[in-house]
Write an enzyme that holds these catalytic residues in place. Sequence first.
Site: not given
Ligand code: NAP
Length: 254
Positions: A138, A151
């Site tokens: 991130s 986080y």
């Molecule tokens: N959106 C942003 O602004 C942003 C910025 C920087 C980094 N990121 C990173 O990008 C990644 C994806 O985030 P996103 O923004 O796409 O959010 P999201 O739509 O909430 O996706 C999160 C994903 O992680 C999975 N997950 C969470 N806990 C889990 C567990 N215990 N076991 C297996 N899967 C799990 C969820 O699947 P299930 O709930 O189905 O398990 C979901 O597919 C994360 O690592 C986040 O830190 C996001």
Amino acid sequence: MKTSGNTIFITGGTSGIGRGIAEAFHKLGNQVIISGRRKALLDEVTKANPGMRSVELDIQDPQQIKAVAAQLVKDFPTLNVLFNNAGIMPFDDAAGAIDDDTAVATVTTNLLGPVRMTSALLPHLKTQQDAVVIHNSSVLAFVPLASTAVYSATKAAIHSYALSQRFMLAGSGVRVVEISPPWVDTDLIYKSGDSRAMPLPDFVAATMQGLAAGKDEVYVDAIQALRDNPGSGEHGFVNAFNQSLKDNPIPVGH
Ligand SMILES: NC(=O)c1ccc[n+]([C@@H]2O[C@H](COP(=O)([O-])OP(=O)(O)OC[C@H]3O[C@@H](n4cnc5c(N)ncnc54)[C@H](OP(=O)(O)O)[C@@H]3O)[C@@H](O)[C@H]2O)c1
């Protein structure tokens, strides 16, 4: 990295960035296997993308990680790319008592999850051509958001881990790539349409370009100043960054 002809396993492929990248790779002719806890969403995504496969996995469970890794190697012997993407982002209060269950879940999901998943698949990846491990850190790996202290710390740790792993795997044939997203409009916090958040399709397109270009670190130009932290001015920079978000808070839903 090559963008077609791979066999790619993605954690957290049920929504947001994981689903977006999964679908982009799928369209380019890769065998994509997504995972996550929400079975209904796994089914929805694979139904919308014929040929994509899925497996249920709770990345907090080390036994499930081992079992899924063994099954993947058996079912997909050409598996050559692991994308560690699953993550959670709870808000916390580092000035007070942080709920222990939440802190443990955050560290287990965001840090131990990728470490364990990578450990389970590396012996196989080392036998493959064009093997790549992609970590999703991130922008907050470089500049912590104080209201998500744990986080942010897990993301700094994943950045650090990727640096070490890249060094250790040099010459092994396995590349280590880190993507460091800016704020992307997903359900991670709350999909709000806030103009400061990058729309998901734009982020996916930029990230696919960066991956195709063979960069070790893939991030959008807009976060260059944040990426350039830390330096000797880190504290002033971090404070100004956090003050700006305190003055203009991120919407957290209803
Ligand atoms: N959106 C942003 O602004 C942003 C910025 C920087 C980094 N990121 C990173 O990008 C990644 C994806 O985030 P996103 O923004 O796409 O959010 P999201 O739509 O909430 O996706 C999160 C994903 O992680 C999975 N997950 C969470 N806990 C889990 C567990 N215990 N076991 C297996 N899967 C799990 C969820 O699947 P299930 O709930 O189905 O398990 C979901 O597919 C994360 O690592 C986040 O830190 C996001």
